[in-house]
Design a protein around this motif. Structure first.
Motif, mmCIF file in Angstrom:
data_model
loop_
_atom_site.group_PDB
_atom_site.id
_atom_site.type_symbol
_atom_site.label_atom_id
_atom_site.label_comp_id
_atom_site.label_asym_id
_atom_site.label_seq_id
_atom_site.Cartn_x
_atom_site.Cartn_y
_atom_site.Cartn_z
ATOM 1 N N VAL A 131 -20.406 2.190 -1.240
ATOM 2 C CA VAL A 131 -18.958 2.331 -1.230
ATOM 3 C C VAL A 131 -18.455 2.267 0.211
ATOM 4 N N ARG A 132 -17.228 1.906 0.345
ATOM 5 C CA ARG A 132 -16.600 1.768 1.658
ATOM 6 C C ARG A 132 -16.566 3.098 2.404
ATOM 7 N N GLY A 133 -16.191 4.152 1.704
ATOM 8 C CA GLY A 133 -16.182 5.473 2.313
ATOM 9 C C GLY A 133 -14.932 5.808 3.104
ATOM 10 N N LYS A 134 -14.003 4.873 3.202
ATOM 11 C CA LYS A 134 -12.770 5.114 3.946
ATOM 12 C C LYS A 134 -11.681 4.227 3.342
ATOM 13 N N PRO A 135 -10.515 4.792 3.051
ATOM 14 C CA PRO A 135 -9.453 3.974 2.447
ATOM 15 C C PRO A 135 -8.895 2.937 3.412
ATOM 16 N N ILE A 136 -8.270 1.927 2.835
ATOM 17 C CA ILE A 136 -7.619 0.865 3.608
ATOM 18 C C ILE A 136 -6.119 1.145 3.636
ATOM 19 N N PRO A 137 -5.551 1.361 4.832
ATOM 20 C CA PRO A 137 -4.100 1.563 4.913
ATOM 21 C C PRO A 137 -3.375 0.223 4.883
ATOM 22 N N LEU A 138 -2.204 0.202 4.271
ATOM 23 C CA LEU A 138 -1.386 -1.011 4.198
ATOM 24 C C LEU A 138 0.011 -0.687 4.706
ATOM 25 N N SER A 139 0.550 -1.563 5.524
ATOM 26 C CA SER A 139 1.936 -1.409 5.964
ATOM 27 C C SER A 139 2.443 -2.795 6.320
ATOM 28 N N TRP A 140 3.403 -3.281 5.520
ATOM 29 C CA TRP A 140 3.860 -4.651 5.706
ATOM 30 C C TRP A 140 5.276 -4.781 5.181
ATOM 31 N N GLY A 198 8.036 -3.120 5.234
ATOM 32 C CA GLY A 198 8.677 -2.003 4.557
ATOM 33 C C GLY A 198 7.902 -1.452 3.380
ATOM 34 N N GLN A 199 6.842 -2.131 2.986
ATOM 35 C CA GLN A 199 5.974 -1.618 1.932
ATOM 36 C C GLN A 199 4.777 -0.950 2.584
ATOM 37 N N ASN A 200 4.388 0.185 2.039
ATOM 38 C CA ASN A 200 3.232 0.899 2.548
ATOM 39 C C ASN A 200 2.337 1.253 1.379
ATOM 40 N N GLY A 201 1.054 1.378 1.660
ATOM 41 C CA GLY A 201 0.136 1.737 0.604
ATOM 42 C C GLY A 201 -1.241 2.059 1.133
ATOM 43 N N VAL A 202 -2.132 2.346 0.205
ATOM 44 C CA VAL A 202 -3.525 2.640 0.508
ATOM 45 C C VAL A 202 -4.366 2.101 -0.636
ATOM 46 N N ILE A 203 -5.490 1.483 -0.287
ATOM 47 C CA ILE A 203 -6.486 1.081 -1.279
ATOM 48 C C ILE A 203 -7.720 1.929 -1.032
ATOM 49 N N ASP A 204 -8.206 2.586 -2.085
ATOM 50 C CA ASP A 204 -9.450 3.345 -1.999
ATOM 51 C C ASP A 204 -10.320 2.906 -3.159
ATOM 52 N N ASP A 220 -0.322 9.814 2.266
ATOM 53 C CA ASP A 220 0.366 10.635 3.263
ATOM 54 C C ASP A 220 -0.425 10.684 4.571
ATOM 55 N N ASP A 221 -1.748 10.823 4.471
ATOM 56 C CA ASP A 221 -2.595 10.838 5.662
ATOM 57 C C ASP A 221 -2.514 9.509 6.415
ATOM 58 N N ALA A 222 -2.521 8.403 5.675
ATOM 59 C CA ALA A 222 -2.445 7.079 6.304
ATOM 60 C C ALA A 222 -1.114 6.878 7.011
ATOM 61 N N MET A 223 -0.028 7.328 6.396
ATOM 62 C CA MET A 223 1.285 7.166 7.027
ATOM 63 C C MET A 223 1.389 8.019 8.295
ATOM 64 N N ARG A 224 0.800 9.220 8.285
ATOM 65 C CA ARG A 224 0.762 10.043 9.504
ATOM 66 C C ARG A 224 -0.054 9.353 10.593
ATOM 67 N N SER A 225 -1.160 8.733 10.202
ATOM 68 C CA SER A 225 -2.011 8.025 11.159
ATOM 69 C C SER A 225 -1.279 6.834 11.777
ATOM 70 N N ILE A 226 -0.570 6.077 10.934
ATOM 71 C CA ILE A 226 0.189 4.934 11.443
ATOM 72 C C ILE A 226 1.270 5.409 12.401
ATOM 73 N N HIS A 227 1.982 6.464 12.030
ATOM 74 C CA HIS A 227 3.025 7.006 12.902
ATOM 75 C C HIS A 227 2.411 7.513 14.215
ATOM 76 N N PHE A 228 1.279 8.201 14.149
ATOM 77 C CA PHE A 228 0.607 8.690 15.348
ATOM 78 C C PHE A 228 0.252 7.524 16.263
#
Length: 148
Positions: A56-65, A67-73, A132-140
């Motif tokens: 398994v990948r072990g880490k989700p994929i953040p998406l931001s494009w 105005g759309q945001n998401g995560v693939i796990d 939520d974690d991915a969006m905080r990471s992108i903002h950081f």
């Protein structure tokens, strides 16, 4: 992927990957460390996946494009502010007002037509936390790394 000496046979890898995985993979191949060790690396080293294609990948994929945001796990995807799909007559994209979030199984439902939020509430809670974690990471990263 082509890596003589590392990949010696054809293998079928179905683990999700994205362009953010290129940097950690190339850094691992070259044996180099980041000049900015405090910066967050969203990608994973794909060499681990090549060595164990059924892992398994072990880490989700953040998406931001756009105005759309998401995560693939693994097989699940959460997305917010979705656009209408390629077939506006199909649910859930045929609604007058789209919901703020949707969760899909991108393996079983590759057209992303069947929202799973209410059917899988535990997974929804987990995926929403990853989102939520991915969006905080992108903002950081925007504030502290690229300073935009």
């Amino acid at each position: 992927m082509y890596a003589p000496g590392l990949i010696t046979r054809h293998i079928n890898v179905t683990t999700p990957a994205f362009t953010g995985d290129f940097l950690p993979t190339i850094m691992a191949l070259l044996g180099v460390k980041s000049d900015n060790p405090t910066w967050i690396m969203d990608g994973v080293n794909l060499l681990d996946i090549i060595k164990n294609p059924n892992g398994v990948r072990g880490k989700p994929i953040p998406l931001s494009w756009g105005g759309q945001n998401g995560v693939i796990d693994e097989n699940l995807k959460i997305i917010n502010t979705p656009s209408w799909g390629q077939c506006d007559s199909q649910a859930p994209y045929n609604e007058t007002t789209l919901e703020s979030y949707y969760m899909f199984d991108v393996v079983k439902d590759y057209h992303e037509l069947h929202d799973l939020k209410t059917e899988q509430p535990e997974e929804w809670t987990r995926m929403k936390q990853l989102y939520d974690d991915a969006m905080r990471s992108i903002h950081f990263s925007q504030v502290n790394e690229t300073q935009c």
